[in-house]
Design an enzyme around this catalytic site. Structure first.
Site, PDB file in Angstrom:
ATOM      1  CG  ASP A  99      -1.967  -1.062   0.975  1.00 19.12           C
ATOM      2  OD1 ASP A  99      -2.434  -1.612  -0.145  1.00 19.12           O
ATOM      3  OD2 ASP A  99      -2.811  -1.473   2.146  1.00 19.12           O
TER       4      ASP A  99
ATOM      5  NE  ARG B 272       0.068   3.048  12.771  1.00 18.98           N
ATOM      6  CZ  ARG B 272       0.029   1.533  12.976  1.00 18.98           C
ATOM      7  NH1 ARG B 272       1.274   1.281  13.650  1.00 18.98           N
ATOM      8  NH2 ARG B 272      -0.255   0.591  12.256  1.00 18.98           N
TER       9      ARG B 272
ATOM     10  CG  ASP C  57      -3.127   2.010  13.035  1.00 12.78           C
ATOM     11  OD1 ASP C  57      -3.042   2.166  14.047  1.00 12.78           O
ATOM     12  OD2 ASP C  57      -3.130   0.843  12.378  1.00 12.78           O
TER      13      ASP C  57
ATOM     14  CB  SER D 111      -4.218  -6.796   7.877  1.00 13.77           C
ATOM     15  OG  SER D 111      -3.932  -5.578   8.483  1.00 13.77           O
TER      16      SER D 111
HETATM   17  N1  ARG Z   1      -7.225  -2.580  16.262  1.00 20.95           N
HETATM   18  C1  ARG Z   1      -5.802  -2.494  16.631  1.00 20.95           C
HETATM   19  C2  ARG Z   1      -5.659  -0.803  16.819  1.00 20.95           C
HETATM   20  O1  ARG Z   1      -6.340  -0.180  16.591  1.00 20.95           O
HETATM   21  C3  ARG Z   1      -4.993  -3.019  15.793  1.00 20.95           C
HETATM   22  C4  ARG Z   1      -4.583  -1.916  14.440  1.00 20.95           C
HETATM   23  C5  ARG Z   1      -3.803  -2.821  13.642  1.00 20.95           C
HETATM   24  N2  ARG Z   1      -3.399  -1.698  12.624  1.00 20.95           N
HETATM   25  C6  ARG Z   1      -3.136  -2.404  11.375  1.00 20.95           C
HETATM   26  N3  ARG Z   1      -2.932  -1.327  10.432  1.00 20.95           N
HETATM   27  N4  ARG Z   1      -3.322  -3.625  10.986  1.00 20.95           N
HETATM   28  O2  ARG Z   1      -4.782  -0.335  17.654  1.00 20.95           O
END
Ligand code: ARG
Length: 407
Positions: free
Chosen positions: A14, A98, A127, A178
Site C-alpha cells: 500500500d 503511531r 491508525d 493484515s
Molecule cells: N485494532 C488495533 C488498534 O487499533 C490494531 C490495528 C492494527 N493496525 C493495522 N494497520 N493493521 O490498535
C-alpha cells in the site's frame, strides 16, 4: 514548485503504491520515512531492499529511523506505568507505535522542508486517527494526506498498479492477513478471523505458538515502576521485552482474542500476540498492590482506564494525557521490587510471589499468629461509628428484603 510530502513508509504494497499514486494524481514530491519500532523481528528484507523499492516507486529519498529504544523507554514505559489495556484487555500495541512514527514524520518533514505528511491508512481504522490527530498536535501547520482513502483501489488493483509502474513488490493477490507489529507485540487481522466465531488460525502467529511444554518460572525486578532485570540479569527495556516475548510466548502465553470498539464506530475482531506486554503489566500491577497506598491505588485504577482510551483514540500528544502521565509518574516512586511469575502451556500465567523494600504489607498487622501487633479492641468503636448511618436508617425506615425468601 511541487508540494513536498513526507510519507510514513512501511515497504509494503500500500505505501509503495501510495508513492507513485500521489506523484501521478497530485503532482507532489514524495520522501519516504521508515521508522523502525521493532517490527524487524524476523523480516527477510534489508533496509537497502526496501529503500530500492521506495526509489523505484518514484520517491526522492527514503530515510530509515531507528526508534526502538525510544519506543521502549518512552512509549512502552509510560504504558507500563499506566498498566495500559484498552477495554481492560488490549495493551495498545499499534496505538503506541503511531505517535512514535508521527514524531519522526514531523521531524523529517521539517528537515526536508515539506508542507505535508502522508500515511497509507484506509478510512476504516484507528491508525488514520492517530496519524492525523498526532500530526495536528505536533505541527498544526502541516497538511495530512491519506491517499488510500481516496484511491478506491482493491488489493488486486494495487498489485496491478505496482506491476504497471515496475515497483518490485513481494505481495501476492492471495495475501490473507493484515499484520502490524512492533516491540510491544503483534496485531493480526483479516482472513478467517473476520468471523468472530471462527477460532484463530495458527499460521500467522509467531510469538505465541506453543513450543515449550515445560513450565517457565522467572523473576522480574522493577525499579521505580520499570522492569530492569530478569532473574537478576539487568537489561535495557527493549531487550527485556524481547526476552520476555520469547520466554513467556514459548508456553503460548500472550495471545488475546477479542472484539473491540474502534474509534470510528466499528466493532472488530482482533487477535493480538503480546506476551511481554501482558507479563510486564501483570507483574507491575501486582507489585503496585504491595506498595501503593489504598486511595492512590484506587484512583490510579480509574485513571488507567482513561489513559488507555486517550492513547487508543489518538490523543498521545494532548494536555489531558500529559497531565495523567505526571500523575502516573508520581505514583511510581516506590514501585520497586521483585515479582515471581510462572508460565505454563497452553498460555497460563500465574504470579507466585512478590517482595519489595517499599512494601506497605506489614506482617505484624496481617498475621493471625502470635506475632500479631494489631490492636483488636480499637476496632470496636471504629466499626460502630463506621456503620452508624446504616444502623440509624434500619431503625427508622427499615431495610428492604430483610427476610430471606425461603422463610
Ligand atoms: N485494532 C488495533 C488498534 O487499533 C490494531 C490495528 C492494527 N493496525 C493495522 N494497520 N493493521 O490498535
Amino acid at each position: 514548485m511541487a508540494k513536498r510530502v513526507v510519507l510514513a513508509y512501511s515497504g509494503g504494497l500500500d505505501t509503495s503504491v501510495a508513492v507513485r499514486w500521489m506523484i501521478e494524481e497530485w503532482g507532489v514530491e514524495v520522501v519516504c520515512v521508515l521508522v523502525n519500532v521493532g517490527q524487524d523481528a524476523d523480516s527477510s528484507e534489508s533496509f537497502d531492499d526496501i529503500k530500492a523499492r521506495a526509489l523505484a516507486a518514484g520517491a526522492l529519498d527514503c530515510v530509515l529511523v531507528d526508534a526502538r529504544a525510544e519506543m521502549a523507554e518512552e512509549f512502552c514505559a509510560s504504558a507500563i506505568f499506566a498498566n495500559a489495556r484498552y477495554e481492560g484487555k488490549y495493551p495498545l500495541v499499534s496505538a503506541l507505535s503511531r505517535p512514535v512514527i508521527v514524531r519522526h514524520l514531523v521531524d523529517q518533514a521539517r528537515k526536508f522542508n515539506a508542507t505535508a505528511v502522508a500515511h497509507g491508512c484506509t478510512g476504516k481504522g484507528n491508525d488514520q486517527v492517530r496519524f492525523e490527530v498526532g500530526t495536528h498536535a505536533l505541527a498544526p501547520d502541516l497538511e495530512v494526506l491519506a491517499p488510500a482513502r481516496n484511491w478506491g483501489l482493491t488489493r488486486a488493483d494495487s498489485i496491478d498498479y505496482a506491476d504497471k509502474w515496475n515497483i518490485p513488490i513481494m505481495a501476492t493477490k492471495d495475501k490473507i492477513y493484515s499484520i502490524d507489529e512492533n516491540l510491544w507485540g503483534r496485531a493480526v487481522e483479516c482472513g478467517a478471523m473476520e468471523d468472530p466465531w471462527a477460532a484463530p488460525p495458527e499460521e500467522p502467529m509467531t510469538l505465541t505458538r506453543v513450543r515449550n511444554s515445560e513450565p517457565v518460572e522467572l523473576t522480574i525486578s522493577f525499579s521505580e515502576g520499570l522492569p530492569v532485570a530478569i532473574d537478576g540479569v539487568d537489561m535495557a527495556l527493549a531487550d527485556l521485552i524481547k526476552v520476555l516475548n520469547d520466554r513467556a510466548g514459548s508456553t503460548g502465553f500472550g495471545r488475546l482474542d477479542m472484539v473491540e470498539n474502534r474509534r470510528v464506530g466499528i466493532k472488530s475482531r482482533e487477535v493480538y500476540e503480546c506476551p511481554a506486554a501482558l507479563a510486564i503489566i501483570g507483574a507491575h500491577a501486582d507489585l503496585e498492590d504491595l506498595v501503593l497506598e489504598r486511595d492512590v491505588h484506587h484512583e490510579k485504577a480509574r485513571l488507567e482506564t482513561r489513559w488507555a482510551e486517550l492513547v487508543y483514540d489518538g490523543f498521545w500528544f494532548s494536555p489531558l494525557k500529559e497531565a495523567l502521565d505526571a500523575f502516573m509518574a508520581d505514583t511510581q516512586r516506590h514501585v520497586t521490587g521483585d515479582v515471581r511469575v510462572l508460565f505454563q502451556a497452553p498460555g497460563m500465567m500465574r504470579i507466585t510471589g512478590r517482595r519489595s523494600p517499599k512494601a506497605l504489607y506489614d506482617h505484624g498487622l496481617a498475621t493471625y499468629d502470635a506475632e500479631d501487633t494489631f490492636q483488636h479492641a480499637d476496632s470496636e468503636g471504629y466499626v460502630k461509628i463506621y456503620g452508624l448511618g446504616v444502623k440509624t436508617w434500619a431503625a427508622r425506615q427499615g431495610a428492604k428484603n430483610a427476610t430471606p425468601p425461603s422463610s
